[in-house]
Design a protein around this motif. Structure first.
Motif, PDB file in Angstrom:
ATOM      1  N   ASN A   1       3.639  14.678  13.076  1.00 20.42           N
ATOM      2  CA  ASN A   1       3.065  15.873  13.289  1.00 20.42           C
ATOM      3  C   ASN A   1       2.664  16.711  12.211  1.00 20.42           C
ATOM      4  N   GLY A   2       2.452  15.821  11.237  1.00 20.94           N
ATOM      5  CA  GLY A   2       2.114  16.958   9.877  1.00 20.94           C
ATOM      6  C   GLY A   2       3.164  17.017   8.845  1.00 20.94           C
ATOM      7  N   GLY A   3       4.189  16.182   9.197  1.00 18.16           N
ATOM      8  CA  GLY A   3       5.573  16.337   8.334  1.00 18.16           C
ATOM      9  C   GLY A   3       5.313  15.467   7.234  1.00 18.16           C
ATOM     10  N   ALA A   4       6.525  15.271   6.412  1.00 14.79           N
ATOM     11  CA  ALA A   4       6.458  14.510   5.131  1.00 14.79           C
ATOM     12  C   ALA A   4       7.807  13.891   4.930  1.00 14.79           C
ATOM     13  N   GLU A   5       7.832  12.574   4.567  1.00 14.01           N
ATOM     14  CA  GLU A   5       9.073  11.728   4.475  1.00 14.01           C
ATOM     15  C   GLU A   5       9.648  12.191   3.107  1.00 14.01           C
ATOM     16  N   SER A   6      10.856  12.203   3.103  1.00 10.64           N
ATOM     17  CA  SER A   6      11.556  12.329   1.830  1.00 10.64           C
ATOM     18  C   SER A   6      12.628  11.174   1.676  1.00 10.64           C
ATOM     19  N   GLN A   7      13.740  11.532   0.882  1.00 10.62           N
ATOM     20  CA  GLN A   7      14.753  10.402   0.653  1.00 10.62           C
ATOM     21  C   GLN A   7      15.994  10.708   1.403  1.00 10.62           C
ATOM     22  N   CYS A   8      16.795   9.688   1.833  1.00  7.07           N
ATOM     23  CA  CYS A   8      18.145   9.565   2.019  1.00  7.07           C
ATOM     24  C   CYS A   8      18.239  10.309   3.446  1.00  7.07           C
ATOM     25  N   GLY A   9      17.324  10.029   4.549  1.00  7.54           N
ATOM     26  CA  GLY A   9      17.163  10.882   5.853  1.00  7.54           C
ATOM     27  C   GLY A   9      16.673  11.800   5.977  1.00  7.54           C
ATOM     28  N   TRP A  10      15.993  12.654   4.746  1.00  8.11           N
ATOM     29  CA  TRP A  10      15.576  13.853   4.874  1.00  8.11           C
ATOM     30  C   TRP A  10      13.951  13.864   5.159  1.00  8.11           C
TER      31      TRP A  10
ATOM     32  N   PRO B   1      22.109   9.167  11.052  1.00  6.58           N
ATOM     33  CA  PRO B   1      22.836   8.402  12.099  1.00  6.58           C
ATOM     34  C   PRO B   1      24.427   8.423  11.964  1.00  6.58           C
ATOM     35  N   ARG B   2      24.933   8.503  12.950  1.00  4.93           N
ATOM     36  CA  ARG B   2      26.674   8.655  12.987  1.00  4.93           C
ATOM     37  C   ARG B   2      27.028   7.474  12.185  1.00  4.93           C
ATOM     38  N   ALA B   3      26.424   6.273  12.393  1.00  6.28           N
ATOM     39  CA  ALA B   3      26.926   5.114  11.425  1.00  6.28           C
ATOM     40  C   ALA B   3      26.736   5.432  10.023  1.00  6.28           C
ATOM     41  N   LEU B   4      26.043   6.288   9.541  1.00  6.47           N
ATOM     42  CA  LEU B   4      25.729   6.502   8.170  1.00  6.47           C
ATOM     43  C   LEU B   4      26.929   7.189   7.693  1.00  6.47           C
ATOM     44  N   LEU B   5      27.393   8.268   8.539  1.00  2.00           N
ATOM     45  CA  LEU B   5      28.491   8.992   8.123  1.00  2.00           C
ATOM     46  C   LEU B   5      29.487   8.323   7.965  1.00  2.00           C
ATOM     47  N   GLN B   6      30.108   7.371   9.099  1.00  4.23           N
ATOM     48  CA  GLN B   6      30.956   6.966   9.081  1.00  4.23           C
ATOM     49  C   GLN B   6      31.350   5.893   7.966  1.00  4.23           C
ATOM     50  N   ALA B   7      30.002   5.411   7.668  1.00  2.00           N
ATOM     51  CA  ALA B   7      30.060   4.241   6.358  1.00  2.00           C
ATOM     52  C   ALA B   7      30.346   4.913   5.173  1.00  2.00           C
TER      53      ALA B   7
ATOM     54  N   ILE C   1      19.817   1.648   9.917  1.00  2.00           N
ATOM     55  CA  ILE C   1      21.423   1.519  10.335  1.00  2.00           C
ATOM     56  C   ILE C   1      21.866   0.254   9.924  1.00  2.00           C
ATOM     57  N   ALA C   2      21.067  -0.896  10.524  1.00  2.00           N
ATOM     58  CA  ALA C   2      21.446  -2.201  10.509  1.00  2.00           C
ATOM     59  C   ALA C   2      21.655  -2.350   8.706  1.00  2.00           C
ATOM     60  N   ALA C   3      20.669  -2.064   7.898  1.00  2.00           N
ATOM     61  CA  ALA C   3      20.964  -2.187   6.580  1.00  2.00           C
ATOM     62  C   ALA C   3      22.237  -1.476   5.909  1.00  2.00           C
ATOM     63  N   ILE C   4      22.308  -0.236   6.585  1.00  2.00           N
ATOM     64  CA  ILE C   4      23.680   0.621   6.251  1.00  2.00           C
ATOM     65  C   ILE C   4      24.947  -0.192   6.614  1.00  2.00           C
ATOM     66  N   GLU C   5      24.945  -0.816   7.722  1.00  2.00           N
ATOM     67  CA  GLU C   5      26.099  -1.625   8.276  1.00  2.00           C
ATOM     68  C   GLU C   5      26.284  -2.679   7.521  1.00  2.00           C
ATOM     69  N   ALA C   6      25.206  -3.484   7.016  1.00  2.00           N
ATOM     70  CA  ALA C   6      25.106  -4.682   6.391  1.00  2.00           C
ATOM     71  C   ALA C   6      25.920  -4.336   4.867  1.00  2.00           C
ATOM     72  N   ALA C   7      25.402  -3.352   4.355  1.00  2.00           N
ATOM     73  CA  ALA C   7      25.913  -2.665   3.022  1.00  2.00           C
ATOM     74  C   ALA C   7      27.194  -2.601   3.100  1.00  2.00           C
TER      75      ALA C   7
ATOM     76  N   ALA D   1      27.533   1.308   1.060  1.00  2.00           N
ATOM     77  CA  ALA D   1      26.599   2.137   2.110  1.00  2.00           C
ATOM     78  C   ALA D   1      25.714   3.186   1.491  1.00  2.00           C
ATOM     79  N   PHE D   2      26.617   3.965   0.777  1.00  2.00           N
ATOM     80  CA  PHE D   2      25.871   5.112  -0.144  1.00  2.00           C
ATOM     81  C   PHE D   2      24.739   4.738  -1.042  1.00  2.00           C
ATOM     82  N   GLU D   3      24.965   3.327  -1.846  1.00  2.00           N
ATOM     83  CA  GLU D   3      23.744   2.967  -2.734  1.00  2.00           C
ATOM     84  C   GLU D   3      22.816   2.372  -1.739  1.00  2.00           C
ATOM     85  N   ALA D   4      22.832   1.946  -0.796  1.00  2.00           N
ATOM     86  CA  ALA D   4      21.953   1.338   0.165  1.00  2.00           C
ATOM     87  C   ALA D   4      21.271   2.901   0.649  1.00  2.00           C
TER      88      ALA D   4
END
Length: 162
Positions: free
Chosen positions: A97-106, A119-125, A149-155, A137-140
């Motif tokens: 809708n005219g927005g822009a991607e940033s980093q780390c889920g922002w 994702p709750r999985a990111l917070l938990q990891a 989420i799959a990549a966070i959980e794998a890391a 997980a943080f570095e991923a």
């Protein structure tokens, strides 16, 4: 109106923003649109001056205050998601809708407001008592825009990346 309300400054687009949020997020609605009773520095009598709305149950007021102030990352909405589909839905709605991607889920919406689609999985990891797993997980996460989420959980598990 609630006793404590988040006031968000817009340059004539408060109603558009509030209606987008109400359509995008559950437990969100536009509850009132108020027009100016007289001329003001950045508008005329009868123009939309403020909009009362909720975003995920949080009471907000959109104020059409003019171009003097802009949104910054110093304020953001953090939306905790339960799965990849919900993460994708909110992220994609904001960006498409005219927005822009940033980093780390922002990301930013088209009005410049920052959102953390988290994702709750990111917070938990990343808050795990296993510091090595949390670090992986943080570095991923640091390499991502929208959270995968799959990549966070794998890391977090220490699995090799594909």
């Amino acid at each position: 109106m609630a006793k404590n309300v988040i006031c968000l400054w817009y340059n004539g687009t408060a109603e558009d923003a509030a209606r987008f949020y109400a359509q995008t997020f559950p437990n969100s609605a536009v509850s009132a649109v108020h027009t100016a009773p007289g001329d003001y520095p950045d508008g005329k009598q009868g123009q939309v001056l403020s909009v009362e709305f909720t975003v995920l149950g949080i009471p907000c007021l959109g104020l059409n205050g003019g171009p003097a102030f802009k949104h910054s990352e110093a304020f953001s909405f953090q939306v905790v998601t339960e799965d990849q589909a919900e993460t994708d839905r909110y992220w994609n709605a904001i960006v498409a809708n005219g927005g822009a991607e940033s980093q780390c889920g922002w990301c930013k919406d088209r009005w410049g407001l920052s959102w953390q689609i988290t994702p709750r999985a990111l917070l938990q990891a990343t808050t795990s008592h296993d510091q090595a797993a949390a670090k992986r997980a943080f570095e991923a996460m640091m390499e991502m825009k929208k959270i995968d989420i799959a990549a966070i959980e794998a890391a977090w598990r220490g699995a090799a990346r594909a």
